[in-house]
Design a protein around this motif. Structure first.
Motif, PDB file in Angstrom:
ATOM      1  N   ASP A 155      -6.986  16.309   7.072  1.00 40.44           N
ATOM      2  CA  ASP A 155      -5.600  16.260   7.515  1.00 40.44           C
ATOM      3  C   ASP A 155      -5.246  14.769   7.631  1.00 40.44           C
ATOM      4  OD1 ASP A 155      -2.949  17.342   8.389  1.00 40.44           O
ATOM      5  OD2 ASP A 155      -3.640  16.272  10.428  1.00 40.44           O
ATOM      6  N   ALA A 156      -6.347  13.795   7.870  1.00 41.86           N
ATOM      7  CA  ALA A 156      -5.800  12.376   8.244  1.00 41.86           C
ATOM      8  C   ALA A 156      -5.461  11.930   6.882  1.00 41.86           C
ATOM      9  CB  ALA A 156      -7.284  11.743   8.792  1.00 41.86           C
ATOM     10  N   MET A 157      -5.638  12.412   5.740  1.00 41.26           N
ATOM     11  CA  MET A 157      -5.045  11.719   4.558  1.00 41.26           C
ATOM     12  C   MET A 157      -3.615  11.630   4.764  1.00 41.26           C
ATOM     13  SD  MET A 157      -7.262  13.020   1.417  1.00 41.26           S
ATOM     14  CE  MET A 157      -6.338  11.977   0.460  1.00 41.26           C
ATOM     15  N   ARG A 158      -2.882  12.589   5.284  1.00 40.57           N
ATOM     16  CA  ARG A 158      -1.559  12.384   5.636  1.00 40.57           C
ATOM     17  C   ARG A 158      -0.979  11.227   6.241  1.00 40.57           C
ATOM     18  NH1 ARG A 158      -0.957  18.044   8.642  1.00 40.57           N
ATOM     19  NH2 ARG A 158      -0.166  19.502   6.762  1.00 40.57           N
ATOM     20  N   SER A 159      -2.047  10.792   7.001  1.00 43.17           N
ATOM     21  CA  SER A 159      -1.715   9.260   7.807  1.00 43.17           C
ATOM     22  C   SER A 159      -1.720   8.199   6.747  1.00 43.17           C
ATOM     23  CB  SER A 159      -2.852   9.245   8.845  1.00 43.17           C
ATOM     24  OG  SER A 159      -2.625  10.034   9.580  1.00 43.17           O
ATOM     25  N   PHE A 160      -2.369   8.369   5.650  1.00 42.23           N
ATOM     26  CA  PHE A 160      -2.311   7.077   4.642  1.00 42.23           C
ATOM     27  C   PHE A 160      -1.536   7.377   3.470  1.00 42.23           C
ATOM     28  CE2 PHE A 160      -6.383   7.281   6.894  1.00 42.23           C
ATOM     29  CZ  PHE A 160      -6.548   5.847   7.169  1.00 42.23           C
ATOM     30  N   PHE A 161      -1.201   8.640   2.961  1.00 41.41           N
ATOM     31  CA  PHE A 161      -0.609   8.736   1.628  1.00 41.41           C
ATOM     32  C   PHE A 161       0.458   9.568   1.622  1.00 41.41           C
ATOM     33  CE2 PHE A 161      -5.431   8.478   1.323  1.00 41.41           C
ATOM     34  CZ  PHE A 161      -5.501   7.277   0.697  1.00 41.41           C
ATOM     35  N   SER A 162       0.967  10.290   2.790  1.00 38.92           N
ATOM     36  CA  SER A 162       2.025  11.406   2.642  1.00 38.92           C
ATOM     37  C   SER A 162       3.392  10.895   2.958  1.00 38.92           C
ATOM     38  CB  SER A 162       1.787  12.271   3.632  1.00 38.92           C
ATOM     39  OG  SER A 162       1.895  12.169   4.884  1.00 38.92           O
ATOM     40  N   SER A 163       4.164  11.553   2.265  1.00 39.72           N
ATOM     41  CA  SER A 163       5.681  11.397   2.733  1.00 39.72           C
ATOM     42  C   SER A 163       6.225  11.335   4.006  1.00 39.72           C
ATOM     43  CB  SER A 163       6.605  12.233   1.772  1.00 39.72           C
ATOM     44  OG  SER A 163       6.264  12.072   0.345  1.00 39.72           O
ATOM     45  N   GLN A 164       5.395  12.375   4.712  1.00 40.40           N
ATOM     46  CA  GLN A 164       5.789  12.778   6.054  1.00 40.40           C
ATOM     47  C   GLN A 164       5.779  11.394   6.888  1.00 40.40           C
ATOM     48  OE1 GLN A 164       2.912  15.417   7.800  1.00 40.40           O
ATOM     49  NE2 GLN A 164       3.705  15.201   9.722  1.00 40.40           N
ATOM     50  N   VAL A 165       4.813  10.476   6.663  1.00 36.74           N
ATOM     51  CA  VAL A 165       4.650   9.374   7.544  1.00 36.74           C
ATOM     52  C   VAL A 165       5.145   8.063   6.577  1.00 36.74           C
ATOM     53  CG1 VAL A 165       2.605  10.077   8.667  1.00 36.74           C
ATOM     54  CG2 VAL A 165       2.241   8.822   6.648  1.00 36.74           C
ATOM     55  N   ALA A 166       5.718   8.232   5.627  1.00 41.46           N
ATOM     56  CA  ALA A 166       6.098   7.070   4.834  1.00 41.46           C
ATOM     57  C   ALA A 166       7.230   6.169   5.816  1.00 41.46           C
ATOM     58  CB  ALA A 166       6.753   7.302   3.706  1.00 41.46           C
ATOM     59  N   ALA A 167       7.935   6.877   6.675  1.00 44.97           N
ATOM     60  CA  ALA A 167       8.987   5.906   7.227  1.00 44.97           C
ATOM     61  C   ALA A 167       8.331   5.995   8.964  1.00 44.97           C
ATOM     62  CB  ALA A 167      10.232   6.831   7.162  1.00 44.97           C
ATOM     63  N   THR A 168       7.076   6.595   9.099  1.00 43.12           N
ATOM     64  CA  THR A 168       6.684   6.655  10.606  1.00 43.12           C
ATOM     65  C   THR A 168       6.149   5.449  11.099  1.00 43.12           C
ATOM     66  OG1 THR A 168       6.307   9.021  10.186  1.00 43.12           O
ATOM     67  CG2 THR A 168       5.344   7.862  12.244  1.00 43.12           C
ATOM     68  N   LYS A 169       6.880   4.592  11.902  1.00 43.91           N
ATOM     69  CA  LYS A 169       6.337   3.465  12.495  1.00 43.91           C
ATOM     70  C   LYS A 169       4.719   3.620  13.119  1.00 43.91           C
ATOM     71  CE  LYS A 169       7.441  -0.108  15.942  1.00 43.91           C
ATOM     72  NZ  LYS A 169       8.178  -0.665  16.952  1.00 43.91           N
ATOM     73  N   GLY A 170       4.102   2.643  12.563  1.00 41.87           N
ATOM     74  CA  GLY A 170       2.713   2.674  12.920  1.00 41.87           C
ATOM     75  C   GLY A 170       1.725   3.545  12.077  1.00 41.87           C
ATOM     76  N   SER A 171       2.400   4.011  11.086  1.00 43.68           N
ATOM     77  CA  SER A 171       1.308   4.613  10.202  1.00 43.68           C
ATOM     78  C   SER A 171       0.661   3.709   9.198  1.00 43.68           C
ATOM     79  CB  SER A 171       2.221   5.785   9.392  1.00 43.68           C
ATOM     80  OG  SER A 171       2.749   5.276   7.961  1.00 43.68           O
ATOM     81  N   TYR A 172      -0.367   4.485   8.344  1.00 42.13           N
ATOM     82  CA  TYR A 172      -1.146   3.562   7.511  1.00 42.13           C
ATOM     83  C   TYR A 172      -0.873   3.802   6.319  1.00 42.13           C
ATOM     84  CZ  TYR A 172      -4.587   2.167  11.265  1.00 42.13           C
ATOM     85  OH  TYR A 172      -4.903   1.453  12.315  1.00 42.13           O
ATOM     86  N   ASN A 173       0.419   4.359   5.918  1.00 45.92           N
ATOM     87  CA  ASN A 173       1.154   4.455   4.645  1.00 45.92           C
ATOM     88  C   ASN A 173       1.723   3.120   4.365  1.00 45.92           C
ATOM     89  OD1 ASN A 173       2.161   5.242   2.168  1.00 45.92           O
ATOM     90  ND2 ASN A 173       2.665   7.177   2.969  1.00 45.92           N
ATOM     91  N   LEU A 174       1.006   2.014   4.533  1.00 46.17           N
ATOM     92  CA  LEU A 174       1.554   0.782   4.287  1.00 46.17           C
ATOM     93  C   LEU A 174       2.491   0.704   2.922  1.00 46.17           C
ATOM     94  CD1 LEU A 174      -1.095  -1.650   5.559  1.00 46.17           C
ATOM     95  CD2 LEU A 174       0.720  -0.366   6.637  1.00 46.17           C
ATOM     96  N   ALA A 175       1.847   1.324   1.793  1.00 40.39           N
ATOM     97  CA  ALA A 175       2.610   1.193   0.581  1.00 40.39           C
ATOM     98  C   ALA A 175       3.967   1.983   0.600  1.00 40.39           C
ATOM     99  CB  ALA A 175       1.659   1.756  -0.468  1.00 40.39           C
ATOM    100  N   GLY A 176       4.041   2.988   1.433  1.00 38.56           N
ATOM    101  CA  GLY A 176       5.381   3.711   1.611  1.00 38.56           C
ATOM    102  C   GLY A 176       5.296   5.007   0.338  1.00 38.56           C
TER     103      GLY A 176
END
Length: 624
Positions: A514-535
């Motif tokens: 599930d932690a893959m969401r924090s790096f790669f998912s659309s769900q966190v692309a706009a979530t402040k503080g997420s690790y999806n830095l690339a958006g």
């Protein structure tokens, strides 16, 4: 940069999946679902009556100090500073080591990829549909002030983290519904139907806070008040932005549990904070701290010749790294219009000459990273997808690049000259095709503005690696520069996605979930503080992440991860950098550690299963 913490499955890598351990061939409804441990696919190495983990030294003495600088971080932590003792919220810069002051329900075995065994919880009973988990608490569990640690504290902790914790915790607890204490000893945790496989494991790994302590304090406020914990250590002396010490709890209630024997041997664990890597190295040579994992090849190759190394007081050790090496690179902020075209991003990849940089700046010490699953069998193969991978990818044909169905993308190998003309010509062509021509010697965007890139950094040691890259970008007509900011400003800008390109490193676990969401998912692309830095916001990637989390066997998991890898690489979301297949350790020779270090303990197991060697320490003192 970002790696797994020692004892908890935090945001530093993806967590494992969860099943109760049951006899092979059985199904959940055929046998009682109560277990002393849990694992991804039902296998546990250790039986219910095990005495200790195989990799620890039961005779390890207690005492001494272990001091180091931060090399891993989670949530709101920083490598260079701290100003808060609350490390599980967004506000502030949390102190390193705070995980040592709390206990979770269960902890990992470091010689298994994802198995967990009871700590605060003695056992867990899992419903046949695996949506309800009934934990039985250990009656001897208590906080540092002597008060009892109960199921009520766990229910409070999980609920608080779900509603007020760091955004990455909230994301990973998406499928956590509720935690209810039936009495002091019984905790019932309920999960959503269709939950991600590893959410129960993640929940079991989270810290337990005192409900009574927070009755008069806000949970989500940055604070330097020492929180009430129940772990093997408690906060001792500290000075904001400089150091923090953790003192071993001499009468710790869990010291003789099977999961703890032979561990937590130092009387004091101390973290030192430096704003500059070179200054930090000088601190080590002066014995201001005692243990260092060296991440800078230049320093490892040229500066470990000081007197304490020559006379043997400082020991150098290279430990193989058999775990997934993860990903490190310049992540490109695709939220910005100038980076939305993948041809532009590929041009940026072509402009980086890894071979020259590795040879000239890094002493040939590294290999090229190509995948977020580097150094593992989760990486996509060099050929076209297998039939099993194709089955997952076919629904997206026409929606994703055609190369997803061929050999996966890998960054090109340069001629090592520093300015490979063929690669730069290819980059020129890609930029022109993307509608970014050269005008008056400058590369211009479709809107007519000059194409500029700012690299965001928080430490100067990476500046030499940027200089040749920036030179090549200049050859392409791109105005590039480095912005070096302090750790606090860097954290704010990264959390707000206020950057063009910045370096990120993270490691996946052997069982991504599930932690893959924090790096790669659309769900966190706009979530402040997420690790999806690339958006990254790709429906195909989102769908394959769900497949990863739903895999019922390690074979299915591997197939889904390889399919994901193909999609991720095809997106050109980063300029891949490099990785090391070993851990380079240097320490003042007053420690001991198990001869064979467990594979999944960050490769080295320090400081948890190391110990102070009095005889060696005395010899160092005599040699002064």
């Amino acid at each position: 940069m970002v790696q797994l913490s020692r004892r908890h499955v935090l945001i530093l890598g993806a967590g494992g999946a969860l099943s109760a351990a049951v006899p092979r061939g059985a199904v959940a409804s055929d046998v009682p679902a109560e277990a002393h441990g849990i694992s991804a696919f039902g296998d546990l190495k250790y039986p219910s009556d095990f005495h200790h983990f195989d990799y620890v030294n039961l005779d390890a003495p207690k005492g001494g100090m272990f001091s180091l600088i931060p090399s891993v971080r989670a949530y709101n932590q920083s490598y260079q500073t701290f100003n808060s003792l609350n490390a599980y919220i967004l506000k502030g810069d949390g102190a390193q080591g705070m995980d040592m002051t709390f206990v979770p329900l269960m902890v990992r075995a470091s010689d298994e990829p994802d198995a967990m065994y009871g700590l605060a919880a003695r056992s867990v009973q899992i419903s046949p549909d695996r949506l309800v988990y009934r934990f039985t608490m250990r009656p001897e569990a208590k906080f540092h002030d002597g008060t009892k640690l109960t199921a009520h504290d766990v229910a409070f902790s999980l609920t608080s983290l779900k509603t007020k914790g760091h955004p990455l915790i909230i994301v990973q607890m998406r499928d956590f519904v509720s935690a209810e204490a039936l009495d002091d000893a019984t905790l019932v945790v309920t999960f959503a139907k269709g939950r991600a496989r590893d959410v129960p494991l993640y929940v079991a790994s989270l810290p337990i806070f005192s409900k009574a302590y927070y009755a008069s304090r806000p949970f989500d406020e940055s604070s330097l008040d020492i929180p009430l914990g129940s772990g093997p250590y408690k906060v001792g002396k500290f000075e904001v932005n400089r150091y923090v010490e953790f003192e071993r709890v001499k009468d710790w209630w869990a010291a003789d549990l099977p999961v703890c024997r032979g561990s937590y041997n130092f009387d004091v664990v101390r973290y030192e904070f430096y704003r500059d890597r070179d200054v930090a190295f000088e601190g080590f040579t002066g014995k201001n701290y005692l243990y260092r994992e060296e991440f800078t090849s230049r320093i490892w190759a040229t500066r470990y010749d000081f007197p304490a190394v020559k006379d043997g007081r400082v020991k150098m050790e290279v430990v193989p790294d058999d775990t997934p090496s993860g990903a490190q690179g310049w992540f490109i902020n695709t939220r910005r219009d100038k980076f939305k075209d993948p041809r532009v991003r590929e041009a940026l990849i072509n402009a980086f000459d890894f071979e020259w940089t590795n040879k000239t700046i890094m002493y040939g010490a590294y290999a090229r990273t190509v995948s977020p699953f580097q150094n593992s069998d989760l990486m996509a193969g060099d050929a076209a997808p297998s039939p099993e991978e194709l089955k997952l990818l076919e629904p997206f044909r026409g929606q994703v690049p055609d190369e997803v169905f061929a050999a996966p993308f890998a960054p090109p190998v340069s001629d090592g000259s520093g300015q490979d003309r063929s690669l730069l010509r290819k980059a020129q062509q890609l930029l022109t095709e993307a509608g970014m021509p050269i005008k008056d010697g400058k590369r211009v965007l479709p809107n007519g503005e000059v194409f500029r890139i700012e690299f965001l950094l928080d430490e100067p040691s990476f500046q030499p690696h940027h200089a040749p890259y920036i030179k090549n970008l200049g050859t392409l007509g791109i105005e590039a520069s480095v912005r070096l900011v302090d750790a606090v400003q860097y954290k704010v800008r990264q959390e707000d996605f206020d950057f063009d390109m910045t370096i990120q490193r993270f490691s996946m676990s052997a069982t991504p979930g599930d932690a893959m969401r924090s790096f790669f998912s659309s769900q966190v692309a706009a979530t402040k503080g997420s690790y999806n830095l690339a958006g990254i916001a790709s429906p195909a990637i989102d769908a394959i992440i769900e497949k990863i989390m739903a895999a019922d066997s390690r074979e299915e998991l591997t197939i889904a991860c390889r399919a994901f890898d193909r999609l991720f690489r095809a997106g050109r979301y980063w300029v891949p950098q490099w990785y090391n297949k070993t851990h380079r350790l240097a320490y003042w020779d007053q420690f001991g550690h198990p001869q064979k270090l467990p594979r999944y303990a960050n490769g080295v197991g320090a400081p948890d299963i190391w110990w102070h060697d009095r005889a060696k320490a005395a010899k160092i003192e005599q040699a002064k």
